[in-house]
Design a protein around this motif. Structure first.
Motif, PDB file in Angstrom:
ATOM      1  N   ILE A   1      45.347  46.378  42.137  1.00  0.00           N
ATOM      2  CA  ILE A   1      44.462  45.285  41.716  1.00  0.00           C
ATOM      3  C   ILE A   1      44.071  44.519  42.974  1.00  0.00           C
ATOM      4  O   ILE A   1      44.942  44.071  43.736  1.00  0.00           O
ATOM      5  CB  ILE A   1      45.165  44.330  40.740  1.00  0.00           C
ATOM      6  CG1 ILE A   1      45.689  45.075  39.512  1.00  0.00           C
ATOM      7  CG2 ILE A   1      44.205  43.210  40.303  1.00  0.00           C
ATOM      8  CD1 ILE A   1      46.553  44.220  38.611  1.00  0.00           C
TER       9      ILE A   1
ATOM     10  N   ALA B   1      39.260  39.634  40.134  1.00  0.00           N
ATOM     11  CA  ALA B   1      40.156  40.790  40.248  1.00  0.00           C
ATOM     12  C   ALA B   1      39.392  42.071  39.937  1.00  0.00           C
ATOM     13  O   ALA B   1      38.573  42.126  39.006  1.00  0.00           O
ATOM     14  CB  ALA B   1      41.347  40.633  39.301  1.00  0.00           C
ATOM     15  N   THR B   2      39.635  43.104  40.723  1.00  0.00           N
ATOM     16  CA  THR B   2      39.107  44.453  40.469  1.00  0.00           C
ATOM     17  C   THR B   2      40.265  45.430  40.586  1.00  0.00           C
ATOM     18  O   THR B   2      41.227  45.191  41.328  1.00  0.00           O
ATOM     19  CB  THR B   2      38.001  44.808  41.485  1.00  0.00           C
ATOM     20  OG1 THR B   2      38.533  44.730  42.817  1.00  0.00           O
ATOM     21  CG2 THR B   2      36.814  43.868  41.363  1.00  0.00           C
ATOM     22  N   SER B   3      40.188  46.522  39.824  1.00  0.00           N
ATOM     23  CA  SER B   3      41.279  47.498  39.857  1.00  0.00           C
ATOM     24  C   SER B   3      40.747  48.844  40.326  1.00  0.00           C
ATOM     25  O   SER B   3      39.603  49.216  40.068  1.00  0.00           O
ATOM     26  CB  SER B   3      41.915  47.651  38.459  1.00  0.00           C
ATOM     27  OG  SER B   3      40.983  48.181  37.544  1.00  0.00           O
TER      28      SER B   3
ATOM     29  N   ALA C   1      43.596  42.999  35.464  1.00  0.00           N
ATOM     30  CA  ALA C   1      42.385  42.499  36.134  1.00  0.00           C
ATOM     31  C   ALA C   1      41.435  41.864  35.122  1.00  0.00           C
ATOM     32  O   ALA C   1      40.844  40.801  35.373  1.00  0.00           O
ATOM     33  CB  ALA C   1      41.705  43.622  36.898  1.00  0.00           C
TER      34      ALA C   1
END
Length: 878
Positions: free
Chosen positions: A336, A329-331, A315
């Motif tokens: 993700i 992007a975020t995890s 990410a």
């Protein structure tokens, strides 16, 4: 006859030849004199007595023979006032010094009042200081004069021609001739250019008449005549305009753009408490063709450690890319969440895992060394592989006590080989059992020896490998991309282009925008474009406008769903959602069990919380996570919180839609002249009707008779302060080609636009025209006849009496003069820009001179011979 008689005859011969030589000399001397007529010699015998029995020579005499009727050659010259006569006749001229006197000249047909009676063929006339036409000999040309008031040519008198008409009186325009083709299919949206012509008022001032054109239908045109500066107008005023409307068409509601969201999940086995990240594994995410990847190495496995760490690293790589990726992007854990940066813009996503090489580790027991009196037993174990994997676990059981070492991602960078594992196991054995045994490592060999002599060691070894299965990455779209739709609505305008002051109004969210027509618009598209431009000029309005044809499309500046009004109503611990639509920009908040909770709908989460039930479910999850108890009823409309003090509120998104209201007010049709062209095979393209019914207070009128072949005229009156001035505009003939037509084309083609007026003229020059007319040219382009040159003939022109200056006067033998128009009654023609040369032939004169010389010499010889004979007579007495 005596000798003295022969001498007398010879002397007479000498005298006659002398006269002949004088004639020849005169001819040669005047060979270059303009209009000179040569003189020949005629010899006449003088007889004293002559018979068959007796002859007494009397001698000879020379008489002049005038060649006045012989034409000299004409020479073209540049002077416009030089003239010559081709044929018989003479110019009447007057000596400038005597032009004040007057006399009656008797002609063959009557008497003519003349200032003098001289005649000449010398036509090299030029204007003198008194503006008389005078030749090089100083004689002024006589002519019949034109009365400056009546314009009548007076033939009862001739007088010197004096050019004193230096100013030409202005001529007021009373006729305009127009021939033009109006295009059957003008270029759409382009104004037909105005036509204009300069006319003149009665004082000679230049004025302008403008023609303005507009096609109203296939074969119908408006013509507006404009006369600036006139107190009266050909066309003036207005009439009630044609109806105008504004109507609404299809309304397309707006829709908020929703960002695409894909969730990538990293999956794999966990062995001995370790996520099976393998050295050499490569994990890739491809977004719109751009690859973002991480390869697991001994250097980075310690920072990655888990699948969650790997997801976070991927990410971060996507978010930090340059140029920026089209997604964010975020995890969270092993997932993700990839979200489009621009809502409504979809992206393509792919994942891939390339697995590294897996090593399956084993432990091979070695031959033990038995205990002796000096040493304890030694057991040896060999670890044949070199590579270890995260999650591999090695256990050595020593005298019933298991000692284990598990390979972890955290320690892999320091202990990444089998020898490192052997060293770690030796250390752990010594730490746990160092009082009874001693462990040592040598490469991949682990040795365990009892500390006491004659003591045995009981040991065994096992290896537990990490799962060999390949890890995976999967991507599933959780929120589909939704393209934003901006609200739009069509508005149709109707009316008649060319009307003035027609008002079209659109009110947008209560703000009125109005366009008033000027009459210069050619099509409804011009009007709709002008109204659209006014809408776009007001940047505070939430819309933009475009025009095509007679239709305006009004479009919201932003893409947004129609905004609904929602409520959150708490009652007895329950919170009820009122409303059916969740909009981007809505903010929902509540306080339950003393804890505040809030949810704002934006482009990123609009796909997740797009119904009331999902919004309530979000709050239930938050309340439960905080230790409360909450749930959503089966209908998805009520949140059950169990807190009677619960409160809730909603802030709705601002209104993104627009509203329209319309109105139209008819304007005024400007006064004009109507033109109609034929459509039948016989009349197509020709003018069939002129209507002046709508000229208002203007003066233009058309004839009542408009049948085929009659004149297609429009008569109008202007007044520039000098009284009414009537002008007739000639447009050709009805139903006939020529004049004003309408045939194929895109542009107006004017072939003739002329008028008959002229301003005040200043003298420019004087020239001779056809038939001997004397024309004065003015700088206004006009010419005026001031006189006409008569050609004077005589019955016997050779008998005219000669005077100095190449002129002749009347003699009884010549007869009476006859004043004729050129080329009539045998009179010659007047040739302008020419002079008549002398009719002397030099070669002939030289020939005659030789003959005369010989004759003279012969006569002289007679005198000499007679003298010799007398000498003989006188010598007889001797």
């Amino acid at each position: 006859m005596s000798i003295f008689g022969s001498m007398t005859t010879a002397v007479l011969g000498l005298n006659a030849q002398s006269k002949a030589l004088g004639h020849i000399s005169d001819n040669i001397a005047n060979s270059s004199t303009i209009g000179y007529k040569r003189v020949d010699s005629a010899f006449e015998t003088m007889v004293l007595q002559s018979s068959q029995r007796l002859h007494e020579p009397g001698g000879v005499t020379a008489q002049p023979v005038f060649m006045n009727n012989i034409q000299g050659s004409l020479t073209q010259v540049q002077s416009p006032t030089n003239i010559a006569i081709q044929g018989q006749g003479f110019f009447s001229v007057t000596k400038v010094a005597t032009q004040g006197s007057s006399t009656l000249v008797q002609t063959q047909t009557g008497t003519v009042n003349s200032s003098a009676a001289f005649y000449t063929r010398a036509g090299d006339f030029e204007l003198d200081k008194s503006r008389y036409l005078v030749n090089s000999a100083g004689y002024a040309l006589n002519g019949w004069l034109v009365d400056p008031v009546t314009g009548v040519l007076h033939k009862d008198q001739v007088a010197p021609i004096q050019v004193n008409s230096l100013i030409d009186k202005p001529v007021a325009t009373n006729t305009i001739d127009l021939s033009a083709n109006l295009p059957a299919t003008p270029k759409e949206g382009e104004k037909i250019p105005d036509s204009s012509i300069q006319i003149f008022d009665s004082q000679g001032n230049p004025r302008t008449v403008n023609f303005k054109w507009r096609q109203q239908a296939d074969s119908s045109w408006r013509m507006v005549l404009d006369a600036p500066g006139s107190n009266t107008k050909p066309v003036d005023g207005t009439f009630a305009g044609n109806p105008a409307t504004v109507s609404f068409g299809q309304n397309i509601p707006g829709q908020t753009a929703v960002a695409q969201v894909n969730v990538i999940t990293i999956a794999g086995n966990n062995t001995n408490g370790q996520d099976n990240l393998r050295i050499g594994d490569t994990y890739s995410v491809k977004v719109d063709g751009t690859n973002y990847s991480i390869k697991v190495t001994a250097d980075n496995i310690g920072s990655l450690r888990t699948y969650s760490g790997l997801a976070g690293a991927l990410a971060n790589q996507i978010n930090s890319a340059s140029p920026a990726a089209s997604v964010l992007a975020t995890s969270s854990g092993q997932t993700i969440r990839v979200t489009a940066r621009n809502p409504g813009t979809p992206f393509k996503l792919g994942t891939d895992v390339v697995s590294g090489t897996n090593t399956a580790n084993t432990i091979v027991p070695q031959t033990s060394t038995a205990a002796t009196a000096s040493a304890g037993e030694i057991d040896r174990f060999q670890f044949p592989q070199t590579q270890v994997e995260v999650g591999d676990s090695f256990t050595i059981n020593v005298n019933g006590t298991p000692i284990s070492y598990t390979v972890t991602a955290a320690t892999y960078q320091s202990y990444s080989t089998v020898s490192d594992v052997v060293t770690q196991l030796a250390g752990k054995i010594n730490q746990a059992l160092g009082s009874t045994v001693t462990a040592s490592s040598a490469g991949n060999i682990l040795s365990i020896q009892a500390n006491a002599v004659n003591t045995n060691v009981t040991s065994s070894a096992t290896a537990s490998n990490s799962n060999a299965a390949v890890n995976t990455m999967s991507s599933l779209p959780s929120v589909a991309s939704v393209a934003g739709v901006r609200q739009s609505r069509t508005v149709t305008l109707t009316g008649t282009p060319g009307d003035i002051g027609t008002q079209y109004t659109l009110s947008i969210n209560g703000t009125a925008v109005t366009y008033s027509t000027t009459g210069e618009e050619m099509t409804m598209e011009d009007i709709t474009a002008a109204l659209a431009n006014k809408i776009n000029a007001n940047t505070a309005l939430p819309v933009t406008a475009t025009a095509q044809g007679g239709v305006i499309t009004v479009t919201s500046k932003t893409a947004a769903s129609p905004t609904g009004t929602n409520t959150l109503t708490p009652a007895a611990g329950n919170i009820t959602f009122g409303g059916s639509t969740v909009d981007v920009g809505d903010t929902y908040s509540m306080t339950v069990n003393g804890n505040p909770y809030s949810l704002t709908i934006d482009n990123a989460n609009a796909g997740t919380y797009n119904t009331p039930a999902k919004v309530l479910a979000y709050f239930a999850a938050q309340i439960n996570a905080a230790g409360g108890t909450a749930s959503v009823n089966a209908a998805g409309t009520t949140l059950l919180t169990g807190d009677p003090a619960a409160t809730a509120a909603v802030t709705d998104a601002p209104v993104a839609q627009f509203t329209l209201e319309q109105s139209a007010v008819a304007g005024q049709t400007p006064a004009h002249i109507g033109l109609t062209f034929g459509k039948t095979p016989e009349t197509v393209g020709t003018l069939t009707n002129i209507s002046t019914a709508l000229v208002g207070t203007g003066t233009a009128v058309s004839p009542a008779n408009q049948s085929a072949g009659s004149d297609a005229n429009v008569t109008f009156t202007v007044d520039y302060g000098f009284g009414p001035q009537q002008i007739t505009l000639n447009l050709g003939k009805y139903q006939k080609p020529g004049g004003l037509t309408q045939y194929a084309g895109e542009e107006i083609n004017v072939t003739q636009l002329v008028q008959n007026g002229a301003p005040r003229g200043q003298f420019k020059d004087v020239v001779f025209g056809d038939n001997g007319t004397v024309m004065v040219n003015y700088d206004n382009g006009r010419s005026k006849m001031v006189a006409k040159v008569p050609i004077i003939t005589f019955n016997n022109p050779n008998a005219l009496q000669r005077e100095s200056g190449g002129v002749f006067i009347e003699s009884e033998e010549a007869g009476k003069p006859n004043f004729n128009d050129p080329e009539t009654n045998g009179a010659g023609a007047v040739v302008a820009n020419s002079v008549e040369s002398s009719n002397v032939d030099i070669a002939d004169e030289f020939t005659k001179m030789i003959v005369t010389q010989r004759s003279y010499s012969a006569n002289a010889k007679i005198v000499t011979t007679s003298d010799e004979m007398l000498q003989e007579v006188l010598g007889l007495k001797r």
